[in-house]
Design a protein around this motif. Structure first.
Motif: not given
Length: 242
Positions: A77-78, A73-74, A58
């Motif tokens: 999500e992941v 946020t990522k 990231i």
């Protein structure tokens, strides 16, 4: 995007090289899923490929809160959230104290101290959910200041003081561990802008036998302790250093 659902999750800032990259590999070897945060995306992608599907690269800058919020946020999500945050991003811009080094001082404060504070603030809600760990990479310079390292030392003294306050505030939900390495064979001195100081530092570091992997093993050990035990502070020096 589907969520990968096995193993604790570690977020590592400054993961593109040195202690950050070594820590990512050490934790992944212990079954962690790792989120690799840094500005140098090409290096992150290479490291993520080396680790495999347990890693996600990231692009994030610890001086840019919006990029950290997007990273958090990522990660959610992941991986579904964060269990361990390793605040490793840092620079060591040594040199005589003078107005000529003003930009270096600003960069060190923004990255070494404010960057760690901002990353922690952004990821804190995720860390609190399941009993998390914060690992702050400080330095021997957080205990002992020397000529030419005054502002660098100030950032590391700041990390130590902030970490102790945070430790007391977050107990028992989140453990806070400070790691204080002495000289480690990494690229840290290559970023020094003061020519004479850089030359001396690179000569010194070329003799150092302590590796980033050595420090990563200690970090992995600390976060793997049972929740009934908190390791608050670890000071590490080369065996031959007084």
């Amino acid at each position: 995007m589907s969520t990968i659902e096995s193993g604790r999750v570690a977020v590592i800032t400054g993961a593109s090289s040195g202690i950050g990259a070594a820590t990512a590999k050490a934790l992944a070897a212990q079954g962690y899923r790792v989120a690799l945060l840094a500005r140098r995306v090409d290096r992150l992608d290479e490291l993520a490929r080396e680790i495999g599907e347990a890693a996600v690269a990231i692009e994030a800058d610890v001086t840019d809160r919006k990029s950290l919020v997007a990273a958090a946020t990522k990660v959610e999500e992941v991986f579904g959230g964060t269990d361990v945050l390793v605040n490793n991003a840092g620079i060591m811009l040594l040199g005589p104290f003078s107005s000529e080094q003003h930009d270096d001082y600003t960069r060190m404060i923004e990255i070494n101290l404010l960057g760690a504070i901002t990353a922690t603030e952004v990821f804190l809600d995720q860390l609190k959910k399941g009993g998390g760990d914060i690992v702050n990479i400080s330095s021997v310079a957080g205990r002992t200041a020397r000529p030419t390292n005054g502002v660098y030392a100030a950032t590391k003294w700041g990390i130590n003081g902030w970490s102790e306050s945070l430790r007391q505030e977050l107990l028992p939900d989140v453990r806070v561990t400070v790691i204080e390495p002495g000289a480690v064979a990494t690229e840290l001195p290559t970023h020094i802008t003061h020519a004479a100081t850089k030359q001396g530092a690179e000569a010194l570091y070329s003799q150092v036998e302590v590796t980033a992997d050595d420090i990563a093993e200690v970090i992995a050990f600390a976060v793997e302790r049972p929740r009934r035990l908190a390791i608050n502070e670890i000071l590490l020096r080369p065996a031959g250093q007084a």
